[in-house]
Motif scaffolding. Structure first.
Motif, PDB file in Angstrom:
ATOM      1  N   ALA A  63     -14.718  -3.464  -6.735  1.00  0.00           N
ATOM      2  CA  ALA A  63     -13.844  -4.591  -7.057  1.00  0.00           C
ATOM      3  C   ALA A  63     -12.399  -4.280  -6.670  1.00  0.00           C
ATOM      4  CB  ALA A  63     -13.942  -4.916  -8.541  1.00  0.00           C
ATOM      5  N   PRO A  64     -11.679  -5.270  -6.250  1.00  0.00           N
ATOM      6  CA  PRO A  64     -11.968  -6.694  -6.281  1.00  0.00           C
ATOM      7  C   PRO A  64     -12.786  -7.208  -5.097  1.00  0.00           C
ATOM      8  CG  PRO A  64      -9.741  -6.396  -5.482  1.00  0.00           C
ATOM      9  CD  PRO A  64     -10.293  -5.026  -5.791  1.00  0.00           C
ATOM     10  N   SER A  65     -13.248  -6.322  -4.227  1.00  0.00           N
ATOM     11  CA  SER A  65     -14.069  -6.760  -3.100  1.00  0.00           C
ATOM     12  C   SER A  65     -15.399  -7.310  -3.591  1.00  0.00           C
ATOM     13  CB  SER A  65     -14.343  -5.576  -2.161  1.00  0.00           C
ATOM     14  OG  SER A  65     -15.211  -5.954  -1.124  1.00  0.00           O
ATOM     15  N   THR A  66     -15.916  -8.284  -2.885  1.00  0.00           N
ATOM     16  CA  THR A  66     -17.249  -8.803  -3.178  1.00  0.00           C
ATOM     17  C   THR A  66     -18.247  -8.318  -2.135  1.00  0.00           C
ATOM     18  OG1 THR A  66     -16.769 -10.835  -1.950  1.00  0.00           O
ATOM     19  CG2 THR A  66     -16.348 -10.856  -4.337  1.00  0.00           C
ATOM     20  N   GLN A  67     -17.799  -7.466  -1.227  1.00  0.00           N
ATOM     21  CA  GLN A  67     -18.695  -6.905  -0.211  1.00  0.00           C
ATOM     22  C   GLN A  67     -19.682  -5.945  -0.884  1.00  0.00           C
ATOM     23  OE1 GLN A  67     -18.697  -8.201   2.581  1.00  0.00           O
ATOM     24  NE2 GLN A  67     -16.714  -8.333   3.579  1.00  0.00           N
ATOM     25  N   PRO A  68     -20.876  -5.782  -0.307  1.00  0.00           N
ATOM     26  CA  PRO A  68     -21.874  -4.887  -0.910  1.00  0.00           C
ATOM     27  C   PRO A  68     -21.688  -3.418  -0.529  1.00  0.00           C
ATOM     28  CG  PRO A  68     -22.819  -6.009   0.972  1.00  0.00           C
ATOM     29  CD  PRO A  68     -21.432  -6.578   0.787  1.00  0.00           C
ATOM     30  N   TYR A  69     -20.552  -3.074   0.052  1.00  0.00           N
ATOM     31  CA  TYR A  69     -20.320  -1.694   0.463  1.00  0.00           C
ATOM     32  C   TYR A  69     -18.833  -1.357   0.378  1.00  0.00           C
ATOM     33  CZ  TYR A  69     -18.757  -3.918   4.726  1.00  0.00           C
ATOM     34  OH  TYR A  69     -18.082  -4.713   5.615  1.00  0.00           O
ATOM     35  N   MET A  70     -18.536  -0.067   0.420  1.00  0.00           N
ATOM     36  CA  MET A  70     -17.173   0.412   0.484  1.00  0.00           C
ATOM     37  C   MET A  70     -17.179   1.619   1.422  1.00  0.00           C
ATOM     38  SD  MET A  70     -14.597   1.709  -2.550  1.00  0.00           S
ATOM     39  CE  MET A  70     -15.411   3.262  -2.848  1.00  0.00           C
ATOM     40  N   ILE A  71     -16.166   1.727   2.242  1.00  0.00           N
ATOM     41  CA  ILE A  71     -16.056   2.842   3.176  1.00  0.00           C
ATOM     42  C   ILE A  71     -14.954   3.774   2.696  1.00  0.00           C
ATOM     43  CG2 ILE A  71     -15.575   3.511   5.566  1.00  0.00           C
ATOM     44  CD1 ILE A  71     -16.525   0.649   6.338  1.00  0.00           C
ATOM     45  N   ASN A  72     -15.199   5.068   2.798  1.00  0.00           N
ATOM     46  CA  ASN A  72     -14.226   6.081   2.445  1.00  0.00           C
ATOM     47  C   ASN A  72     -13.861   6.836   3.715  1.00  0.00           C
ATOM     48  OD1 ASN A  72     -13.777   9.103   1.938  1.00  0.00           O
ATOM     49  ND2 ASN A  72     -13.402   8.271  -0.095  1.00  0.00           N
ATOM     50  N   PHE A  73     -12.564   6.897   4.016  1.00  0.00           N
ATOM     51  CA  PHE A  73     -12.077   7.648   5.169  1.00  0.00           C
ATOM     52  C   PHE A  73     -11.270   8.837   4.697  1.00  0.00           C
ATOM     53  CE2 PHE A  73     -12.331   3.364   7.153  1.00  0.00           C
ATOM     54  CZ  PHE A  73     -13.147   3.678   8.221  1.00  0.00           C
ATOM     55  N   ARG A  74     -11.455   9.993   5.351  1.00  0.00           N
ATOM     56  CA  ARG A  74     -10.599  11.153   5.112  1.00  0.00           C
ATOM     57  C   ARG A  74      -9.311  10.956   5.892  1.00  0.00           C
ATOM     58  NH1 ARG A  74     -13.670  15.765   7.271  1.00  0.00           N
ATOM     59  NH2 ARG A  74     -15.212  14.223   7.831  1.00  0.00           N
ATOM     60  N   VAL A  75      -8.209  11.316   5.286  1.00  0.00           N
ATOM     61  CA  VAL A  75      -6.903  11.166   5.940  1.00  0.00           C
ATOM     62  C   VAL A  75      -6.144  12.487   5.906  1.00  0.00           C
ATOM     63  CG1 VAL A  75      -6.810   8.704   5.350  1.00  0.00           C
ATOM     64  CG2 VAL A  75      -5.690  10.355   3.861  1.00  0.00           C
ATOM     65  N   ASP A  76      -5.163  12.601   6.798  1.00  0.00           N
ATOM     66  CA  ASP A  76      -4.407  13.852   6.896  1.00  0.00           C
ATOM     67  C   ASP A  76      -3.144  13.879   6.046  1.00  0.00           C
ATOM     68  OD1 ASP A  76      -2.929  12.036   8.387  1.00  0.00           O
ATOM     69  OD2 ASP A  76      -2.792  13.308  10.164  1.00  0.00           O
TER      70      ASP A  76
END
Length: 122
Positions: A63-76
């Motif tokens: 939440a608040p997304s209604t998408q059925p997925y979430m993406i996690n990115f590694r950052v520097d």
């Protein structure tokens, strides 16, 4: 410029996360851990790893997304990226979250997908 350096994980909703994880373990050989997901080790030159994890279909974690997925990115450089995104007017949480797993910032892309930015601990 602060930037993404890898995929931190893919998190998605499932009707029965446990059964789905068992299916992936049985048919694709994923080493599902006790917590219900898989941790893939990545390039030792870059800190972090990649997670595969099903969540309950009614989770509020995306939440608040209604998408059925979430993406996690590694950052520097999460602080630098926070400043860049704030200046660009990107929809995001008000602050960076610090935890034993590293530092996190959650943002929304233009299509309403929750994106988690993660700087692993040193």
């Amino acid at each position: 410029m602060a930037k993404v350096i890898g995929l931190g994980g893919i998190f998605f909703k499932a009707r029965d996360p446990g059964a789905l994880a068992d299916w992936y373990a049985q048919h694709l050989g994923l080493g599902v851990e006790e917590w219900g997901g898989v941790r893939f080790d990545d390039d030792p030159a870059h800190p972090g790893y990649t997670i595969w994890s099903p969540f309950a279909a009614d989770t509020k974690y995306f939440a608040p997304s209604t998408q059925p997925y979430m993406i996690n990115f590694r950052v520097d450089d999460l602080d630098g990226l926070f400043a860049q995104l704030q200046e660009a007017g990107v929809t995001m949480d008000d602050q960076i979250e610090d935890s034993e797993y590293g530092r996190f910032l959650r943002i929304m892309d233009p299509e309403g997908t929750r994106i988690e930015l993660w700087q692993p601990p040193s």
